[in-house]
Design an enzyme around this catalytic site. Structure first.
Site, PDB file in Angstrom:
ATOM      1  N   ARG A  31     100.069  99.546  96.257  1.00 43.35           N
ATOM      2  CA  ARG A  31      99.790 100.433  97.387  1.00 43.35           C
ATOM      3  C   ARG A  31      98.353 100.339  97.878  1.00 43.35           C
ATOM      4  O   ARG A  31      98.142 100.177  99.082  1.00 43.35           O
ATOM      5  CB  ARG A  31     100.115 101.885  97.010  1.00 43.35           C
ATOM      6  CG  ARG A  31      99.933 102.858  98.153  1.00 43.35           C
ATOM      7  CD  ARG A  31     100.322 104.276  97.764  1.00 43.35           C
ATOM      8  NE  ARG A  31     101.750 104.386  97.490  1.00 43.35           N
ATOM      9  CZ  ARG A  31     102.353 105.528  97.216  1.00 43.35           C
ATOM     10  NH1 ARG A  31     101.640 106.645  97.165  1.00 43.35           N
ATOM     11  NH2 ARG A  31     103.655 105.576  96.984  1.00 43.35           N
ATOM     12  N   HIS A  77     110.112  98.644 102.950  1.00 44.51           N
ATOM     13  CA  HIS A  77     109.117  99.650 102.537  1.00 44.51           C
ATOM     14  C   HIS A  77     109.726 101.044 102.635  1.00 44.51           C
ATOM     15  O   HIS A  77     109.627 101.696 103.678  1.00 44.51           O
ATOM     16  CB  HIS A  77     107.882  99.532 103.442  1.00 44.51           C
ATOM     17  CG  HIS A  77     106.661 100.209 102.900  1.00 44.51           C
ATOM     18  ND1 HIS A  77     105.977  99.739 101.792  1.00 44.51           N
ATOM     19  CD2 HIS A  77     105.994 101.314 103.302  1.00 44.51           C
ATOM     20  CE1 HIS A  77     104.944 100.515 101.553  1.00 44.51           C
ATOM     21  NE2 HIS A  77     104.939 101.485 102.445  1.00 44.51           N
ATOM     22  N   TYR A 122     106.726 105.152 122.294  1.00 41.39           N
ATOM     23  CA  TYR A 122     106.084 104.840 123.571  1.00 41.39           C
ATOM     24  C   TYR A 122     105.345 103.506 123.542  1.00 41.39           C
ATOM     25  O   TYR A 122     105.155 102.893 124.601  1.00 41.39           O
ATOM     26  CB  TYR A 122     105.088 105.939 123.953  1.00 41.39           C
ATOM     27  CG  TYR A 122     105.721 107.294 124.119  1.00 41.39           C
ATOM     28  CD1 TYR A 122     106.700 107.518 125.079  1.00 41.39           C
ATOM     29  CD2 TYR A 122     105.338 108.368 123.321  1.00 41.39           C
ATOM     30  CE1 TYR A 122     107.283 108.758 125.232  1.00 41.39           C
ATOM     31  CE2 TYR A 122     105.909 109.618 123.464  1.00 41.39           C
ATOM     32  CZ  TYR A 122     106.881 109.805 124.420  1.00 41.39           C
ATOM     33  OH  TYR A 122     107.470 111.034 124.576  1.00 41.39           O
TER      34      TYR A 122
END
Length: 518
Positions: A31, A77, A122
């Protein structure tokens, strides 16, 4: 019935230590820390790989970011979509990454507020051209593939980076008990240092620092750290770098045109305005923000009079605001041995060169294997072509032709055929030695014909033996097709007619048919 039979009983202290250790190692390795080979964290690597699988190259049309994030969290993931999208946005911000890996279209934040990016429904995104340096050799046997979280797909363990990306874009992360702060660097300087270490393996960190002058943040702010401190930072793997804003004078006003890395212009204005309200900055009369699209950073500080020294004002602002900022450096990363460690500059470049050498070796071996497989296929086709009648006979007569063909034209047969003594003709063709002909597996009828031919050759003279062999060869010729036979017959009739016409003309003129006089 004992309900505890299917459970393991261990002390709570031991269980807590084991669980926390497993969690901490997961956070460190999977991570927070980058890998020295490709310089990416797992989430960044999965984003780049998922975008390449979607065909989002630099020359393709971008797609909605929600499509990319959906593939990333659904295939590779299994974490939150918000954190995954923030990681992709960070790779698309030119003020955060020295060399952005994602080309974003839409609102991806601004230097004033990096977190003000639009929602993923968007914005659109695709890979940047420099991402090809990480993905160009992916399908050429250069990486190890591991199953994804549910075992239905495979993902690369690392990317075959052609540049030391861990030094180019740097990385920041907080793990359990450790953290990493790797600054970005200039591409030309890093490549020059790699070439220097290739040419001179005994080069020291000081020699490599002749090429790498220092960190290269994605701003125009200047680094004021002394040279000896930068050298000590690269030798130890830890230290700090101090950056200062850039300014110039314009009609008596102080114009600030560049800020340190990750410093917000609005925060600088707030800090200066707070001092003006607290009467701690009597030398400044006004403060304006004239930033626009052409000038992303343009802060104007208006002195109270022309007699005020601008340098003294800026020295005060450097000491009391974020116009001068210190960055912590901690070159902590996962090495080729899979362990996190703080490394100096020479070891980082050495390990990456070793990683790159292994990558190139694997790529060349992959290409060699493809060529060998192709040559093996062509060798089989060549054998079938040179022994077409035999192959057709075996395929037609055998129920399982594959083992028969392998036994007939296997590696041992191929080795015998490649011997220099046996390269004059293919298997079964006329002109080979009698011992090779006798070595072929034949039936009882064929052996009887061979013995009869040998006895006939011994009984006849040399000329008669040659004539008999010639007759046998003529008899073995394959029959002509109907059209070819008709064309040959018509050509023979035409030649005979022309010869008869020539003889008759010569007899009428009193000449010999051969063209001579009577």
């Amino acid at each position: 019935m004992n309900l505890q039979a299917n459970f393991e009983q261990i002390p709570l202290k031991e269980y807590a230590e084991r669980a926390y250790l497993d969690y901490s190692m997961y956070v460190v390795l999977d991570r927070a820390l980058p890998f020295v080979g490709d310089g990416l964290k797992p989430v960044q690597r999965r984003i780049v790989y998922a975008m390449s699988e979607l065909g989002l190259a630099a020359s393709s049309k971008p797609k909605k970011s929600a499509r990319t994030i959906g593939d990333v969290i659904g295939k590779f993931h299994p974490h939150g979509d918000t954190s995954c999208y923030e990681a992709m946005v960070l790779m698309a911000q030119p003020f955060s990454y020295r060399y952005p890996l994602v080309d974003g279209q839409g609102n991806f934040g601004s230097p004033d507020d990096p977190k003000s990016f639009a929602a993923m429904r968007y914005t659109e995104s695709r890979l940047s051209p420099i991402a090809e340096a990480l993905l160009g050799e992916l399908g050429q046997g250069t990486v190890d593939w591991v199953p994804n979280f549910d075992g239905t797909l495979e993902e690369p363990s690392w990317l075959p980076a052609r540049v030391p990306h861990v030094l180019l874009n740097g990385s920041m992360g907080i793990a359990v008990g450790m953290a990493t702060d790797i600054p970005p660097h200039n591409l030309r300087e890093v490549v020059s240092a790699c070439i220097r270490l290739l040419d001179d393996p005994d080069a020291t960190v000081a020699d490599l620092c002749e090429h790498i002058q220092g960190p290269d943040y994605p701003t125009e702010a200047e680094i004021i750290t002394p040279r000896n401190e930068l050298l000590a930072m690269y030798q130890n793997g830890t230290g700090s770098v101090r950056a200062r804003a850039v300014y110039h004078m314009d009609e008596g006003n102080i114009v600030i045109t560049a800020l340190p890395h990750q410093v917000s212009p609005s925060k600088i204005l707030e800090q200066i305005a707070a001092q003006m309200r607290a009467k701690k900055l009597p030398m400044v009369e006004d403060l304006r923000d004239e930033s626009d699209h052409e000038n992303p950073i343009r802060l104007v500080v208006v002195p109270r009079s022309n007699r005020i020294d601008a340098n003294e004002v800026m020295q005060h602002l450097f000491a009391t605001t974020d116009l001068e900022k210190s960055f912590r450096i901690n070159l902590n990363m996962i090495g080729l041995d899979g362990r996190p460690q703080v490394k100096d500059l020479k070891r980082i470049i050495s390990e990456w060169l070793h990683f790159r050498t292994d990558t190139v070796t694997r790529r060349l071996n992959h290409r060699l294997a493809k060529v060998e497989r192709r040559l093996h296929l062509l060798e089989g086709l060549r054998i079938a072509y040179l022994n077409l009648d035999e192959v057709i006979r075996i395929v037609r007569t055998e129920d399982e032709p594959k083992p028969v063909l392998m036994a007939r034209f296997g590696p041992q047969r191929r080795t015998d055929r490649l011997h220099p003594r046996n390269q004059a003709a293919p298997v079964g063709a006329p002109g080979r030695d009698e011992d090779q002909r006798r070595a072929r597996p034949v039936g009882r009828r064929a052996r009887a014909h061979q013995r009869a031919a040998q006895v006939a050759g011994q009984a006849q003279g040399p000329d008669q033996g040659r004539t008999a062999r010639r007759r046998r060869q003529v008899r073995r010729r394959p029959p002509l097709a109907a059209g070819a036979a008709q064309r040959r017959a018509s050509a023979g009739r035409e030649r005979t007619g022309r010869q008869r016409t020539g003889h008759r003309g010569a007899q009428r003129q009193g000449l010999d048919p051969r063209g001579q006089g009577p």
